[in-house]
Design an enzyme around this catalytic site. Structure first.
Site, PDB file in Angstrom:
ATOM      1  N   HIS A 233      -2.982   0.117  10.375  1.00  0.00           N
ATOM      2  CA  HIS A 233      -1.785  -0.198   9.194  1.00  0.00           C
ATOM      3  C   HIS A 233      -2.468  -0.594   7.897  1.00  0.00           C
ATOM      4  O   HIS A 233      -1.945   0.298   6.887  1.00  0.00           O
ATOM      5  CB  HIS A 233      -0.862  -1.255   9.682  1.00  0.00           C
TER       6      HIS A 233
ATOM      7  N   GLU B  86      -1.044   2.145   0.584  1.00  0.00           N
ATOM      8  CA  GLU B  86      -2.031   1.266   1.086  1.00  0.00           C
ATOM      9  C   GLU B  86      -3.137   1.097   0.223  1.00  0.00           C
ATOM     10  O   GLU B  86      -3.788   0.186  -0.164  1.00  0.00           O
ATOM     11  CB  GLU B  86      -2.559   1.750   2.460  1.00  0.00           C
TER      12      GLU B  86
ATOM     13  N   HIS C 130      -3.418  -2.252  -1.999  1.00  0.00           N
ATOM     14  CA  HIS C 130      -4.338  -3.074  -1.404  1.00  0.00           C
ATOM     15  C   HIS C 130      -5.825  -2.471  -1.591  1.00  0.00           C
ATOM     16  O   HIS C 130      -6.657  -3.429  -2.007  1.00  0.00           O
ATOM     17  CB  HIS C 130      -4.187  -3.231   0.233  1.00  0.00           C
TER      18      HIS C 130
END
Length: 227
Positions: A62, A116, A120
């Protein structure tokens, strides 16, 4: 005149320094998060397989998320460094296998990986460039080998109910570190194994003991659905 020029140069250097600080490392550890596709799909919202086909029967990545020891986390740290597919061109086939999108409508993964990285990955770019960020996550997944760890303990993705403590113990036995388990609910409302969190050092190379876990709870026994 010289003094004014000197002051201007100093101001420019200061602004550059402050700009560099804004995208430098400012976190304590990573959460490495693995997702069980059977639990993602076995909910009321269901799922869509990616355009590359049904993913392998395995935990998928994930994300690799920078976090602080107080439980908070940085996000969207550098809008000037968006995801660039060409930087990970040699990893695409591995990302499709190990970091597959299950969101609807069906996609090729680019939107998922973009999210992502932008949210992040940019918060760790002083230590990990884009290629390093995704390659590190792929290496961590191989090293964790969570599905095999569970199977070795007799915990199979067969729809059965298993002890939460046994699941944690099996992963700790394999990795050396206690995981955090996140549950969701299947279409019938049963609690099921959804995501596995492992903590990783700031180099994204080694699993470490977690100093804080997310605020989520599972029942003492949870389902492990097939996929």
């Amino acid at each position: 005149m010289k003094s004014k020029v000197s002051i201007s140069i100093q101001l420019l250097l200061l602004l550059q320094y402050l700009s560099d600080l804004s995208v430098s490392q400012d976190f304590d550890f990573f959460y490495f998060v693995l997702q069980w596709p059977g639990s993602y799909c076995d909910t009321q919202r269901s799922c869509c397989y990616p355009t590359s086909g049904k993913p392998e029967v395995d935990f998928g990545i994930h994300g690799l998320w920078p976090n602080y020891n107080d439980g908070s986390y940085p996000s969207n740290c550098d809008p000037n460094n968006p995801f660039n597919q060409s930087e990970v061109s040699d990893l695409i086939s591995s990302l499709e296998r190990n970091w597959a999108t299950l969101a609807c409508p069906s996609g090729n993964g680019i939107q998922f990986w973009t999210h992502e990285w932008d949210k992040h990955g940019t918060c760790s770019e002083s230590l990990l460039h884009q290629h390093d960020y995704f390659a590190s996550a792929l290496n961590l997944k191989q090293h964790a080998n969570v599905l095999q760890a569970l199977s070795n303990a007799g915990i199979e993705a067969d729809g059965g109910s298993y002890s939460l403590s046994n699941i944690k113990d099996a992963i700790k036995e394999s990795t050396g570190f206690a995981p955090f388990i996140e549950c969701n609910q299947d279409s019938s409302g049963n609690s099921q194994l959804y995501q596995v969190y492992l903590c990783v050092d700031t180099s994204a190379s080694n699993f470490i003991d977690c100093t804080v876990f997310p605020a989520s709870k599972c029942l003492s026994h949870i389902h492990f659905p097939s996929f």
